[in-house]
Write an enzyme that holds these catalytic residues in place. Sequence first.
Site, PDB file in Angstrom:
ATOM      1  N   LEU A 104      14.529 -29.443  20.311  1.00 14.89           N
ATOM      2  CA  LEU A 104      14.002 -30.786  20.064  1.00 14.89           C
ATOM      3  C   LEU A 104      12.480 -30.795  19.969  1.00 14.89           C
ATOM      4  O   LEU A 104      11.886 -31.807  19.582  1.00 14.89           O
ATOM      5  CB  LEU A 104      14.453 -31.738  21.188  1.00 14.89           C
ATOM      6  CG  LEU A 104      15.963 -31.806  21.437  1.00 14.89           C
ATOM      7  CD1 LEU A 104      16.274 -32.722  22.626  1.00 14.89           C
ATOM      8  CD2 LEU A 104      16.706 -32.318  20.208  1.00 14.89           C
ATOM      9  N   SER A 118      15.472 -35.396  11.084  1.00 12.35           N
ATOM     10  CA  SER A 118      15.050 -36.796  11.174  1.00 12.35           C
ATOM     11  C   SER A 118      15.487 -37.577   9.943  1.00 12.35           C
ATOM     12  O   SER A 118      15.586 -37.020   8.837  1.00 12.35           O
ATOM     13  CB  SER A 118      13.523 -36.843  11.271  1.00 12.35           C
ATOM     14  OG  SER A 118      13.071 -38.167  11.105  1.00 12.35           O
ATOM     15  N   TYR A 164       5.531 -34.959   7.941  1.00 13.83           N
ATOM     16  CA  TYR A 164       6.517 -34.820   9.029  1.00 13.83           C
ATOM     17  C   TYR A 164       7.929 -34.709   8.444  1.00 13.83           C
ATOM     18  O   TYR A 164       8.679 -33.769   8.770  1.00 13.83           O
ATOM     19  CB  TYR A 164       6.401 -36.032   9.957  1.00 13.83           C
ATOM     20  CG  TYR A 164       7.540 -36.189  10.937  1.00 13.83           C
ATOM     21  CD1 TYR A 164       7.609 -35.410  12.083  1.00 13.83           C
ATOM     22  CD2 TYR A 164       8.548 -37.129  10.716  1.00 13.83           C
ATOM     23  CE1 TYR A 164       8.662 -35.561  12.988  1.00 13.83           C
ATOM     24  CE2 TYR A 164       9.596 -37.283  11.606  1.00 13.83           C
ATOM     25  CZ  TYR A 164       9.651 -36.506  12.740  1.00 13.83           C
ATOM     26  OH  TYR A 164      10.690 -36.643  13.622  1.00 13.83           O
ATOM     27  N   LYS A 194       4.977 -41.685  24.448  1.00 12.22           N
ATOM     28  CA  LYS A 194       4.727 -41.513  23.018  1.00 12.22           C
ATOM     29  C   LYS A 194       3.695 -42.509  22.472  1.00 12.22           C
ATOM     30  O   LYS A 194       3.240 -42.361  21.340  1.00 12.22           O
ATOM     31  CB  LYS A 194       6.038 -41.620  22.234  1.00 12.22           C
ATOM     32  CG  LYS A 194       6.979 -40.458  22.523  1.00 12.22           C
ATOM     33  CD  LYS A 194       8.296 -40.555  21.765  1.00 12.22           C
ATOM     34  CE  LYS A 194       8.134 -40.240  20.307  1.00 12.22           C
ATOM     35  NZ  LYS A 194       9.440 -40.183  19.609  1.00 12.22           N
ATOM     36  N   ARG A 232      15.494 -51.510  10.025  1.00  9.40           N
ATOM     37  CA  ARG A 232      15.621 -50.141  10.510  1.00  9.40           C
ATOM     38  C   ARG A 232      16.944 -49.978  11.242  1.00  9.40           C
ATOM     39  O   ARG A 232      17.461 -50.927  11.829  1.00  9.40           O
ATOM     40  CB  ARG A 232      14.510 -49.822  11.531  1.00  9.40           C
ATOM     41  CG  ARG A 232      13.145 -49.685  10.950  1.00  9.40           C
ATOM     42  CD  ARG A 232      13.072 -48.429  10.110  1.00  9.40           C
ATOM     43  NE  ARG A 232      11.833 -48.396   9.352  1.00  9.40           N
ATOM     44  CZ  ARG A 232      10.710 -47.875   9.796  1.00  9.40           C
ATOM     45  NH1 ARG A 232      10.661 -47.372  11.002  1.00  9.40           N
ATOM     46  NH2 ARG A 232       9.653 -47.851   9.035  1.00  9.40           N
TER      47      ARG A 232
END
Length: 315
Positions: A77, A118, A142, A181, A211
């Site tokens: 992860l 992701s 990313y 985060k 989302r």
Amino acid sequence: MAKDILITGGAGFLGSNLALEIQRREPGAEIVLVDDFRSGSFLNLAGFRGDLITVDVGRLDWHRLFGERSPEVVYHLASITDTTVTDTATQMRANVEGWRHLLFCLAGKSLRLVYASSAAVYGISSSGQNRVGDPERPANAYGFSKLQMEHLAKRFAGENPQISLAGLRYFNVYGPRETHKGSSASMIGQLARQMRAGKRPRLFLDGSQKRDFVYVADAIEATLAAGLVTKGEGVFNVGSGKARSFNEVVFCLNTVLGTQAEPEYFPCPYRFFQPHTEAALSATEAALGYRPRFSLEKGIEAYSASGWLGRELAQ
Ligand SMILES: NC(=O)c1ccc[n+]([C@@H]2O[C@H](COP(=O)([O-])OP(=O)(O)OC[C@H]3O[C@@H](n4cnc5c(N)ncnc54)[C@H](O)[C@@H]3O)[C@@H](O)[C@H]2O)c1
């Protein structure tokens, strides 16, 4: 459940929730975490009793640390998780080269390997459901690095058929232990923090963008299910299966927090902002038996009940 487990990124949001859940379900399991604390926090690991190795995955000296040992399951992860880091070389070195190094360490062993991809691999073009097999159009470095990780995994699986490999395309995960985060935490966590501080929740444009928000307990359930797969290679969506708007999130937060905050709308500064994400889950359900249990409303309630919703990091 496996008894010998390695989790990279173990001090992070998903990694710490995974480690603590495995420890709860299998108190005798040997769990080793690898994390270099570039974004993770020791505060996430309160109550964790296993070993923790502080090292960059890309520099892991497997032989010195583990000798011939081969865990039953490895959950990878660790990653740069700040999607606004736009320097491609930085994302690629950390995410793809770290992964390549770990695969090099694990080549030839027999184990089950789960890694984090992701929903960012889908990019910004879609307005319906996101399905594995749809063309991937990552819109930032990313997402591009995550797609390269998937390609690498596929090649590695071909050369190492004794290792089962499951890549998980997590959508927007939210829940306890994401506070560290900061501005990369879920919008649910960030908006709750603003609202608890008495501020108006700040939303891009008109807040109607949708989302797929998935509660961390569901994401962990899918991750554990992926760790049971004993054959082959695959990539699976991990979401709630529902697209919900940011305005709906604010409505749910007002209900749970007992506030009446009105959103403050402002222009979106990012070109790669996804207007709509929604996980198609039939393939995940067929392969992993995964069915999300938490609606947005139930997830936000559970988050609030955990005591972590809107919490400021005390460090
Ligand atoms: N949380 C989400 O909504 C989400 C969505 C899609 C994908 N993911 C993926 O899931 C994984 C976990 O994400 P998270 O939300 O828990 O993020 P996080 O930032 O909380 O956790 C990542 C952890 O990895 C560690 N780390 C990073 N690079 C490392 C390296 N090279 N060596 C050792 N440790 C390193 C960090 O210190 C941190 O503890 C990541 O791969 C992320 O890309 C998460």
